[in-house]
Design a protein around this motif. Structure first.
Motif, short mmCIF file in Angstrom:
data_model
loop_
_atom_site.label_atom_id
_atom_site.label_comp_id
_atom_site.label_asym_id
_atom_site.label_seq_id
_atom_site.Cartn_x
_atom_site.Cartn_y
_atom_site.Cartn_z
N THR A 1 50.53 64.70 96.00
CA THR A 1 50.33 65.98 96.68
C THR A 1 49.24 65.88 97.75
OG1 THR A 1 50.96 67.12 94.64
CG2 THR A 1 49.84 68.43 96.32
N ASP A 2 49.56 66.40 98.94
CA ASP A 2 48.60 66.45 100.04
C ASP A 2 47.89 67.79 100.06
OD1 ASP A 2 49.27 63.91 100.97
OD2 ASP A 2 50.78 64.68 102.37
N PHE A 3 46.58 67.74 100.29
CA PHE A 3 45.74 68.92 100.42
C PHE A 3 45.12 68.86 101.81
CE2 PHE A 3 46.15 67.97 96.00
CZ PHE A 3 46.05 69.16 95.31
N HIS A 4 45.44 69.83 102.66
CA HIS A 4 44.96 69.84 104.04
C HIS A 4 43.74 70.75 104.18
CE1 HIS A 4 48.53 67.68 105.46
NE2 HIS A 4 49.19 68.43 104.59
N VAL A 5 42.68 70.22 104.75
CA VAL A 5 41.45 70.96 104.95
C VAL A 5 41.55 71.77 106.24
CG1 VAL A 5 38.95 70.78 105.34
CG2 VAL A 5 40.09 69.21 103.74
N ILE A 6 41.26 73.07 106.14
CA ILE A 6 41.24 73.96 107.30
C ILE A 6 39.84 74.55 107.38
CG2 ILE A 6 42.24 75.99 108.40
CD1 ILE A 6 44.73 75.57 106.60
N HIS A 7 39.12 74.25 108.44
CA HIS A 7 37.78 74.82 108.63
C HIS A 7 37.93 76.29 109.00
CE1 HIS A 7 33.83 75.04 111.04
NE2 HIS A 7 33.54 75.10 109.75
N THR A 8 37.39 77.17 108.16
CA THR A 8 37.53 78.61 108.37
C THR A 8 36.15 79.28 108.33
OG1 THR A 8 38.05 78.84 106.01
CG2 THR A 8 39.91 78.83 107.55
N PRO A 9 35.31 78.99 109.32
CA PRO A 9 33.97 79.58 109.32
C PRO A 9 34.01 81.09 109.51
CG PRO A 9 34.41 78.55 111.43
CD PRO A 9 35.56 78.20 110.53
N GLY A 10 32.96 81.72 109.08
CA GLY A 10 32.83 83.17 109.21
C GLY A 10 32.13 83.75 108.00
N LEU B 1 25.81 88.15 105.13
CA LEU B 1 24.78 87.26 104.61
C LEU B 1 24.40 86.23 105.68
CD1 LEU B 1 26.32 86.77 101.06
CD2 LEU B 1 24.44 88.28 101.70
N PRO B 2 23.27 85.54 105.52
CA PRO B 2 22.88 84.54 106.53
C PRO B 2 23.99 83.53 106.80
CG PRO B 2 21.09 84.91 104.99
CD PRO B 2 22.28 85.66 104.45
N GLY B 3 24.29 83.33 108.08
CA GLY B 3 25.34 82.40 108.49
C GLY B 3 26.70 83.05 108.62
N GLY B 4 26.84 84.28 108.16
CA GLY B 4 28.12 84.99 108.27
C GLY B 4 28.33 85.52 109.68
N ASP B 5 29.59 85.64 110.08
CA ASP B 5 29.91 86.10 111.43
C ASP B 5 31.27 86.81 111.39
OD1 ASP B 5 31.05 86.13 114.12
OD2 ASP B 5 29.47 84.72 114.69
N GLY B 6 31.26 88.13 111.60
CA GLY B 6 32.48 88.92 111.51
C GLY B 6 33.57 88.52 112.48
N LYS B 7 33.20 88.27 113.73
CA LYS B 7 34.21 87.86 114.71
C LYS B 7 34.77 86.49 114.37
CE LYS B 7 32.58 90.56 118.63
NZ LYS B 7 32.08 90.54 120.00
N GLN B 8 33.90 85.62 113.91
CA GLN B 8 34.33 84.26 113.60
C GLN B 8 35.30 84.22 112.42
OE1 GLN B 8 31.22 81.45 112.42
NE2 GLN B 8 32.00 80.06 113.98
N ILE B 9 35.05 85.00 111.37
CA ILE B 9 35.96 84.98 110.22
C ILE B 9 37.33 85.51 110.63
CG2 ILE B 9 35.43 87.24 109.19
CD1 ILE B 9 35.50 85.81 106.45
N LEU B 10 37.35 86.54 111.49
CA LEU B 10 38.63 87.07 111.95
C LEU B 10 39.37 86.05 112.81
CD1 LEU B 10 37.65 90.74 112.74
CD2 LEU B 10 39.10 89.91 110.87
#
Length: 119
Positions: free
Chosen positions: A24-33, A65-74
């Motif tokens: 099984t392959d597990f693909h990493v997706i960077h999802t900052p926010g 919280l510190p490091g969180g970003d509303g626009k970035q998560i969207l």
């Protein structure tokens, strides 16, 4: 209860990496926010996304919280996660599972133009 020993990371997971466990392959997706290092894991053979604290049923992760970003998560959700198949099962870090299609239709945070959701 004793504090567990701190562990160290020997290899960072990066956007686009593929981890293999048995067949099984597990693909990493960077999802900052939610945090700057947030990742989600796409498992195509299972049609499943492990979204962590990025995407929830009818909600998204906290960004106040510190490091969180509303626009970035969207942006992370709209540009990366919502491109997955509509019937893909989303396993969030908390709460009930959902699907990509359900969140496209019902998640109030994902309707309308890109805008921050918290602070």
């Amino acid at each position: 209860m004793e504090t567990p020993e701190r562990t160290s990371i020997d290899t960072e997971a990066r956007d686009g990496d593929t981890l293999k466990l048995a067949e099984t392959d597990f693909h990493v997706i960077h999802t900052p926010g939610h945090t700057q290092g947030s990742i989600s894991i796409w498992i195509p053979a299972e049609n499943t996304l492990v979204a962590g604290d990025t995407l929830f049923r009818d909600s998204i992760g906290r960004t106040d919280l510190p490091g969180g970003d509303g626009k970035q998560i969207l942006r992370s959700i709209q540009q990366k996660l919502l491109k997955l198949p509509e019937d893909a099962v989303v396993v969030p870090g908390h709460g009930q599972n959902t699907t990509i299609g359900r969140e496209k239709k019902r998640n109030p945070f994902l309707r309308g133009p890109l805008k921050p959701c918290y602070g």
